[in-house]
Motif scaffolding. Structure first.
Motif, PDB file in Angstrom:
ATOM      1  N   ASP A  75       0.835  -1.211   0.000  1.00 57.10           N
ATOM      2  CA  ASP A  75       0.000   0.000   0.000  1.00 57.10           C
ATOM      3  C   ASP A  75       0.868   1.259   0.000  1.00 57.10           C
ATOM      4  N   ALA A  76       1.947   1.251   0.793  1.00 53.93           N
ATOM      5  CA  ALA A  76       2.844   2.407   0.838  1.00 53.93           C
ATOM      6  C   ALA A  76       3.516   2.613  -0.518  1.00 53.93           C
ATOM      7  N   GLN A  77       3.929   1.523  -1.168  1.00 50.11           N
ATOM      8  CA  GLN A  77       4.560   1.631  -2.486  1.00 50.11           C
ATOM      9  C   GLN A  77       3.565   2.156  -3.521  1.00 50.11           C
ATOM     10  N   ALA A  78       2.318   1.689  -3.446  1.00 49.22           N
ATOM     11  CA  ALA A  78       1.296   2.166  -4.384  1.00 49.22           C
ATOM     12  C   ALA A  78       1.038   3.658  -4.197  1.00 49.22           C
ATOM     13  N   GLN A  79       1.000   4.120  -2.952  1.00 49.54           N
ATOM     14  CA  GLN A  79       0.784   5.545  -2.684  1.00 49.54           C
ATOM     15  C   GLN A  79       1.973   6.356  -3.196  1.00 49.54           C
ATOM     16  N   LYS A  80       3.190   5.839  -2.999  1.00 48.28           N
ATOM     17  CA  LYS A  80       4.382   6.531  -3.492  1.00 48.28           C
ATOM     18  C   LYS A  80       4.360   6.610  -5.021  1.00 48.28           C
ATOM     19  N   ASP A  81       3.948   5.526  -5.672  1.00 56.80           N
ATOM     20  CA  ASP A  81       3.860   5.517  -7.132  1.00 56.80           C
ATOM     21  C   ASP A  81       2.835   6.530  -7.636  1.00 56.80           C
ATOM     22  N   LYS A  82       1.716   6.637  -6.938  1.00 49.63           N
ATOM     23  CA  LYS A  82       0.693   7.613  -7.332  1.00 49.63           C
ATOM     24  C   LYS A  82       1.213   9.034  -7.199  1.00 49.63           C
ATOM     25  N   GLU A  83       1.906   9.319  -6.103  1.00 43.58           N
ATOM     26  CA  GLU A  83       2.456  10.666  -5.917  1.00 43.58           C
ATOM     27  C   GLU A  83       3.517  10.970  -6.957  1.00 43.58           C
ATOM     28  N   THR A  84       4.343   9.983  -7.306  1.00 43.59           N
ATOM     29  CA  THR A  84       5.353  10.167  -8.346  1.00 43.59           C
ATOM     30  C   THR A  84       4.692  10.433  -9.695  1.00 43.59           C
TER      31      THR A  84
ATOM     32  N   ALA B  53       4.801  26.539 -24.661  1.00 43.80           N
ATOM     33  CA  ALA B  53       3.693  27.170 -25.381  1.00 43.80           C
ATOM     34  C   ALA B  53       3.780  28.682 -25.288  1.00 43.80           C
ATOM     35  N   ALA B  54       4.195  29.195 -24.140  1.00 42.36           N
ATOM     36  CA  ALA B  54       4.332  30.652 -23.991  1.00 42.36           C
ATOM     37  C   ALA B  54       5.431  31.171 -24.912  1.00 42.36           C
ATOM     38  N   LYS B  55       6.549  30.435 -25.043  1.00 41.39           N
ATOM     39  CA  LYS B  55       7.646  30.860 -25.923  1.00 41.39           C
ATOM     40  C   LYS B  55       7.241  30.795 -27.390  1.00 41.39           C
ATOM     41  N   GLU B  56       6.469  29.759 -27.771  1.00 44.13           N
ATOM     42  CA  GLU B  56       6.079  29.545 -29.158  1.00 44.13           C
ATOM     43  C   GLU B  56       4.855  30.366 -29.560  1.00 44.13           C
ATOM     44  N   GLY B  57       4.167  30.935 -28.588  1.00 44.73           N
ATOM     45  CA  GLY B  57       2.978  31.721 -28.893  1.00 44.73           C
ATOM     46  C   GLY B  57       1.727  30.877 -29.095  1.00 44.73           C
ATOM     47  N   TRP B  58       1.716  29.665 -28.567  1.00 38.67           N
ATOM     48  CA  TRP B  58       0.554  28.798 -28.683  1.00 38.67           C
ATOM     49  C   TRP B  58      -0.516  29.232 -27.690  1.00 38.67           C
ATOM     50  N   PRO B  59      -1.782  29.135 -28.070  1.00 35.94           N
ATOM     51  CA  PRO B  59      -2.832  29.498 -27.112  1.00 35.94           C
ATOM     52  C   PRO B  59      -2.940  28.445 -26.000  1.00 35.94           C
ATOM     53  N   THR B  60      -3.069  28.904 -24.785  1.00 33.12           N
ATOM     54  CA  THR B  60      -3.227  28.003 -23.641  1.00 33.12           C
ATOM     55  C   THR B  60      -4.422  28.441 -22.814  1.00 33.12           C
ATOM     56  N   HIS B  61      -4.893  27.537 -22.007  1.00 40.05           N
ATOM     57  CA  HIS B  61      -5.984  27.820 -21.080  1.00 40.05           C
ATOM     58  C   HIS B  61      -5.477  27.547 -19.676  1.00 40.05           C
ATOM     59  N   ALA B  62      -6.087  28.174 -18.713  1.00 41.81           N
ATOM     60  CA  ALA B  62      -5.668  27.981 -17.327  1.00 41.81           C
ATOM     61  C   ALA B  62      -5.867  26.521 -16.929  1.00 41.81           C
ATOM     62  N   PRO B  63      -4.953  25.967 -16.140  1.00 40.23           N
ATOM     63  CA  PRO B  63      -5.128  24.583 -15.719  1.00 40.23           C
ATOM     64  C   PRO B  63      -6.346  24.441 -14.813  1.00 40.23           C
ATOM     65  N   VAL B  64      -6.956  23.296 -14.866  1.00 41.80           N
ATOM     66  CA  VAL B  64      -8.130  23.038 -14.045  1.00 41.80           C
ATOM     67  C   VAL B  64      -7.662  22.739 -12.623  1.00 41.80           C
ATOM     68  N   PRO B  65      -8.135  23.490 -11.630  1.00 40.71           N
ATOM     69  CA  PRO B  65      -7.698  23.220 -10.266  1.00 40.71           C
ATOM     70  C   PRO B  65      -8.303  21.918  -9.744  1.00 40.71           C
ATOM     71  N   VAL B  66      -7.486  21.155  -9.037  1.00 41.42           N
ATOM     72  CA  VAL B  66      -7.931  19.902  -8.453  1.00 41.42           C
ATOM     73  C   VAL B  66      -7.726  20.014  -6.952  1.00 41.42           C
ATOM     74  N   ALA B  67      -8.793  19.796  -6.179  1.00 41.36           N
ATOM     75  CA  ALA B  67      -8.723  19.969  -4.733  1.00 41.36           C
ATOM     76  C   ALA B  67      -7.807  18.942  -4.085  1.00 41.36           C
ATOM     77  N   ALA B  68      -7.982  17.680  -4.394  1.00 39.26           N
ATOM     78  CA  ALA B  68      -7.188  16.624  -3.786  1.00 39.26           C
ATOM     79  C   ALA B  68      -6.725  15.663  -4.869  1.00 39.26           C
ATOM     80  N   PRO B  69      -5.560  15.913  -5.492  1.00 37.56           N
ATOM     81  CA  PRO B  69      -5.147  15.058  -6.598  1.00 37.56           C
ATOM     82  C   PRO B  69      -4.926  13.609  -6.210  1.00 37.56           C
ATOM     83  N   ALA B  70      -4.363  13.343  -5.032  1.00 35.35           N
ATOM     84  CA  ALA B  70      -4.114  11.953  -4.647  1.00 35.35           C
ATOM     85  C   ALA B  70      -5.423  11.209  -4.435  1.00 35.35           C
ATOM     86  N   ALA B  71      -6.412  11.878  -3.869  1.00 36.40           N
ATOM     87  CA  ALA B  71      -7.704  11.238  -3.649  1.00 36.40           C
ATOM     88  C   ALA B  71      -8.408  10.973  -4.980  1.00 36.40           C
TER      89      ALA B  71
END
Length: 141
Positions: free
Chosen positions: A48-57, A73-91
């Motif tokens: 379980d600890a190894q699986a949690q470590k793998d998920k965080e990695t 993308a900023a250097k090349e002038g490509w259009p980007t959108h703001a990243p979608v915020p995630v409250a709890a990525p590990a969960a």
């Protein structure tokens, strides 16, 4: 006069005896002793600890790749959108999906099943046979 048993019956009795002996031998496994149970619990905790470590990695790697792409993308002038915020990525990675979290089921519409209208491009009538050697004609709309 002495009768000898039929060979088929002897084989059948032999097979039945072997089945009884092997069935009794494999009927139940003994319960693990406390040392084996503790070792199994320790292995499960380590897995379980190894699986949690793998998920965080994995999440850290995904964030690094995303950041690197956004910088390029900023250097090349490509259009980007703001990243979608995630409250709890590990969960979000470890939580199982349930019926409440999945998208609603949309009814499938199918011409074949008769649940959808026919396409515009279907044939209105069967193609007519033409005599051999007749030049092809072009349908003008």
């Amino acid at each position: 006069m002495k009768r000898t048993p039929h060979i088929g019956i002897m084989r059948l009795l032999g097979i039945a005896a072997i089945a009884l002996v092997t069935g009794a031998a494999h009927a139940a496994l003994p319960a693990p002793n406390p040392q084996q149970a503790a070792l199994a619990a320790q292995k499960k905790a380590a897995a379980d600890a190894q699986a949690q470590k793998d998920k965080e990695t994995l999440l850290a790697t995904m964030d690094a790749i995303s950041d690197r792409w956004r910088a390029r993308a900023a250097k090349e002038g490509w259009p980007t959108h703001a990243p979608v915020p995630v409250a709890a990525p590990a969960a979000a990675v470890s939580a199982p999906t349930t019926a409440a979290t999945t998208a609603p089921v949309v009814a499938v519409r199918s011409e074949k099943a008769g649940t959808a209208a026919p396409s515009e491009d279907i044939k209105k009538r069967q193609t007519q046979a033409v005599p051999k050697g007749t030049p092809p004609t072009v349908n003008a709309k």
